[in-house]
Design an enzyme around this catalytic site. Structure first.
Site, PDB file in Angstrom:
ATOM      1  N   CYS A  54       7.890   7.251  -6.098  1.00  0.00           N
ATOM      2  CA  CYS A  54       6.484   6.864  -6.259  1.00  0.00           C
ATOM      3  C   CYS A  54       5.579   7.773  -5.428  1.00  0.00           C
ATOM      4  O   CYS A  54       5.783   7.948  -4.232  1.00  0.00           O
ATOM      5  CB  CYS A  54       6.304   5.415  -5.818  1.00  0.00           C
ATOM      6  SG  CYS A  54       4.574   4.950  -5.623  1.00  0.00           S
ATOM      7  N   ASN A  88      -7.711  -0.308 -11.679  1.00  0.00           N
ATOM      8  CA  ASN A  88      -7.128  -0.374 -13.020  1.00  0.00           C
ATOM      9  C   ASN A  88      -5.744  -0.901 -12.810  1.00  0.00           C
ATOM     10  O   ASN A  88      -4.966  -0.296 -12.083  1.00  0.00           O
ATOM     11  CB  ASN A  88      -6.962   1.033 -13.599  1.00  0.00           C
ATOM     12  CG  ASN A  88      -8.141   1.465 -14.402  1.00  0.00           C
ATOM     13  OD1 ASN A  88      -8.964   0.659 -14.804  1.00  0.00           O
ATOM     14  ND2 ASN A  88      -8.215   2.752 -14.646  1.00  0.00           N
ATOM     15  N   HIS A 106       2.361   0.865  -8.144  1.00  0.00           N
ATOM     16  CA  HIS A 106       2.101   0.685  -6.711  1.00  0.00           C
ATOM     17  C   HIS A 106       0.669   0.142  -6.564  1.00  0.00           C
ATOM     18  O   HIS A 106      -0.259   0.678  -7.161  1.00  0.00           O
ATOM     19  CB  HIS A 106       2.248   2.025  -5.981  1.00  0.00           C
ATOM     20  CG  HIS A 106       2.307   1.877  -4.501  1.00  0.00           C
ATOM     21  ND1 HIS A 106       3.443   2.092  -3.762  1.00  0.00           N
ATOM     22  CD2 HIS A 106       1.357   1.482  -3.615  1.00  0.00           C
ATOM     23  CE1 HIS A 106       3.181   1.858  -2.487  1.00  0.00           C
ATOM     24  NE2 HIS A 106       1.918   1.481  -2.370  1.00  0.00           N
TER      25      HIS A 106
END
Ligand code: H2U
Ligand code: ZN
Length: 347
Positions: free
Chosen positions: A49, A150, A161
């Site tokens: 990530c 968002n 995340h």
């Protein structure tokens, strides 16, 4: 025949737009079955990530080993600082304007597996403080700072995340521009801020109220477009995020957790949405007509997989909805504030 069941238009006092409401198309609030989406589990840390602590981002920079929130300049910013003074093309049909600004990404937590409703209230309070500090700092330089989140793939979010963004620019974008004009016109006519009076109306009518605490109210606006769209309003007249008092920031964190938990519980899925803050623009000017607020725009309609599309008539004429704001508010009021994952874990 109940007039409210006939197609009608509702006026969005905040933007000046109209919306077409067709309640007869639903007959009842729930068509089709309610699907329970598969439970998604994510690790607390994901080595791949780009927002997790210590990981490398696409631009090559490395995130620090952050423990709470973390803000960085977007590696793919849509607005960048620009010193060039705008030139007038002298053509009223082909117009352009130079823009200068910056874009930042706000990591809400180092925990890759959390989302706002799963975060402790104190951690959400940290996010509130970051929003306020960012608006304060960037407001020294830029006219409009759009703070937003968002959430969910369906909203085009690229990473699960927990994170939000802000785009700051030296210009007034369309949506807040409409709200500024509408609130100013109302203030000139009535001498009170539009949203302060509107909240009073909603508190009297009650049918579109969702949740509240000492400082904040969540309601389903009369003119809502998205099925479960909500408006988050302070009870006090506050024009910008940095003006929020200590207690108001904590109660905001609390109501954010309650609202997003209800949203997740609606279809038992991590509820997608775009949310964001609107407050008085920065810089010089008279902004007594402004009332701070946040919009939540979730796309889901009937289940975790059935979303509302804004196409056809909506792209070409105006927005339309079937489920009325009153029905949606009633549904949201009926939901639990214990997160469904917590319920499942304890069973
Ligand atoms: P979403 O909220 O749309 O997922 O946006 C994440 C943002 O993170 C996106 O605007 C930025 C993207 O430009 N980003 C970085 O700044 N660095 C990266 O390494 C990847 C993504
Ligand atoms: Zn992560």
């Amino acid at each position: 025949m109940d007039q409210s069941q006939y197609p009608h238009r509702r006026y969005n006092t905040l933007t000046g737009d109209w919306i077409l409401v067709s309640p007869h198309r639903t007959q009842r609030p729930w068509q089709g079955k309610q699907e329970t989406a598969a439970r998604q589990t994510r690790p607390a840390y994901d080595p791949k990530c780009y927002l997790c602590p210590g990981n490398e981002r696409a631009g090559g920079e490395k995130n620090p080993d952050y423990k709470a929130t973390y803000v960085f300049t977007n590696d793919f910013a849509a607005i960048v600082p620009n010193e060039i003074v705008s030139e007038n093309s002298g053509d009223d049909l082909i117009r352009r304007q130079n823009v200068s600004g910056t874009c930042r990404v706000i990591c809400f937590s180092p925990r890759h597996d959390w989302t706002l409703p799963e975060m402790p209230v104190e951690a959400i309070r940290g996010v509130v403080d970051v929003w306020a500090a960012q608006v304060e700092e960037l407001g020294q330089k830029y006219r409009w700072i759009q703070v937003f989140e968002n959430k969910g793939e369906i909203m085009g979010c690229s990473n699960p995340h927990p994170h939000g963004q802000l785009w700051a620019g030296d210009f007034m974008p369309n949506e807040p521009g409409k709200e500024d004009r509408q609130q100013l016109a109302y203030f000139r006519d009535h001498g009170t801020p539009l949203l302060v009076d509107y909240l009073q109306r909603e508190e009297n009518q009650k049918e579109r109220m969702v949740i509240q605490n000492d400082d904040w109210v969540v309601l389903l606006p009369y003119w809502a477009i998205w099925p479960y769209e909500t408006l988050l309003l302070p009870r006090r007249n506050v024009s910008r995020l940095p003006q929020l008092r200590d207690t108001e920031r904590s109660s905001l964190a609390e109501i954010l957790k309650r609202l997003t938990t209800r949203y997740d519980n609606l279809f038992e899925v991590s509820f997608p949405y775009s949310m964001g803050w609107h407050g008085a623009p920065s810089g010089v000017g008279e902004f007594s007509h402004w009332q701070l607020h946040a919009h939540f725009y979730p796309p889901l309609l009937r289940s975790a997989t059935v979303k509302k599309f804004m196409v056809g008539y909506e792209m070409l004429s105006e927005a339309q909805r079937d489920l009325t704001a009153e029905q949606a508010a009633e549904t949201l009021r009926g939901l639990s504030e214990t997160h469904f994952k917590e319920v499942k874990a304890s069973n």
